[in-house]
Design an enzyme around this catalytic site. Sequence first.
Site, PDB file in Angstrom:
ATOM      1  N   THR A  83       0.814  -1.179   0.078  1.00 25.94           N
ATOM      2  CA  THR A  83       0.056  -0.101  -0.041  1.00 25.94           C
ATOM      3  C   THR A  83       0.973   1.276  -0.004  1.00 25.94           C
ATOM      4  O   THR A  83       1.549   1.769   1.032  1.00 25.94           O
ATOM      5  CB  THR A  83      -1.159  -0.107   1.120  1.00 25.94           C
ATOM      6  OG1 THR A  83      -1.854  -1.066   1.274  1.00 25.94           O
ATOM      7  CG2 THR A  83      -1.913   1.250   1.074  1.00 25.94           C
ATOM      8  N   LYS A  99      -6.899   1.776  -3.436  1.00 27.85           N
ATOM      9  CA  LYS A  99      -6.658   1.246  -2.075  1.00 27.85           C
ATOM     10  C   LYS A  99      -6.566   2.245  -0.933  1.00 27.85           C
ATOM     11  O   LYS A  99      -6.931   1.945   0.030  1.00 27.85           O
ATOM     12  CB  LYS A  99      -5.356   0.652  -2.338  1.00 27.85           C
ATOM     13  CG  LYS A  99      -4.663   0.165  -1.195  1.00 27.85           C
ATOM     14  CD  LYS A  99      -5.448  -1.180  -0.442  1.00 27.85           C
ATOM     15  CE  LYS A  99      -4.794  -1.868   0.887  1.00 27.85           C
ATOM     16  NZ  LYS A  99      -5.729  -2.787   1.278  1.00 27.85           N
ATOM     17  N   LYS A 132       0.524   4.348   8.892  1.00 25.52           N
ATOM     18  CA  LYS A 132       1.457   4.485   7.676  1.00 25.52           C
ATOM     19  C   LYS A 132       0.698   5.047   6.561  1.00 25.52           C
ATOM     20  O   LYS A 132       0.993   5.567   5.738  1.00 25.52           O
ATOM     21  CB  LYS A 132       2.387   3.316   7.636  1.00 25.52           C
ATOM     22  CG  LYS A 132       3.541   3.646   6.299  1.00 25.52           C
ATOM     23  CD  LYS A 132       2.838   3.107   5.143  1.00 25.52           C
ATOM     24  CE  LYS A 132       2.323   1.766   5.031  1.00 25.52           C
ATOM     25  NZ  LYS A 132       1.852   1.229   3.630  1.00 25.52           N
TER      26      LYS A 132
END
Length: 298
Positions: free
Chosen positions: A101, A176, A244
């Site tokens: 990601t 995403k 993150k």
Amino acid sequence: MKNNDIMNVGIIGTGLLGKAVATRLLNTGHKVTVYNRTEKKTESLKNIGAQVAKSPKQVAERSDIVITIVKDAEAVKSISFGKDGIIHGKHEKLIVSDMSTISPISSRKIAEKYLQYGIPMIDSPVMGGPPLAEKGQLVVMIGGKKEIYERCKSVFDSIGERTFYLGDNGSADAMKLAMNLQISILALAISEGIILVKKSGLDPLLFLEVLNSTYFKTGMSTLKGPKMAKGVFEPSFFLNVMQKDLDEINYTAKEFGADLPVARLANELYQNAVKDGFGNIDYTGILSYLEKIKKSNT
């Protein structure tokens, strides 16, 4: 699966998701080579038939497609272009698929650099987490050249219940991030609902029963909600990784000129939770952090 659909697949990064993806691919007949910086994390895969490589280069040499599932864009660059990186194992059939990601901006730059070495790259982040990966029920998102995706479609069909081809490199990573933004905020909303009913003297499990009887129920409220109410936060996706991802979301929003005030607030809360020692539990453990800060403010 037909024999001509079986591929040699490399998995670099055997954390929670990488291990589950590798397991599913092995169970569906693919030949799998794995690499992890901490080799101990590959032992269980070796026991069920995976080959263990000593470097990303060695993974590439043995694979038709290398799937990278690592922490962030810097880690992708390191295993791709660093010493004994993927590019050093280049061969004619090689495809790289990044399932990490990361921001679409970083993804496009990495794909462009791979092309300088004659290696096609697609981005292929997924939704669903490790349990669904092992069942082949992920939702897979693909960005990059469609003909490259179609060359390795059997791999994604093995792990995914549904696949969305979204366009050029970075498209899937953008989607995403938008999806993970929903997840992070939903976890906060359920957490605050649980806190409110507790303070009202009501059973949080009753709150979830009512919620899940309505149009507003979600997979999170039905599957993770009861665990949240009981204070069970066994990780399927670490809180520090969600934080993150919120960094990536806010960076991407800024670069694209989008104003996402709720994403900024969510990031601040998750950052503080990580600083306060909650990073290595499930992301739904944001509930524990919110309950702690409430106690410390009273």
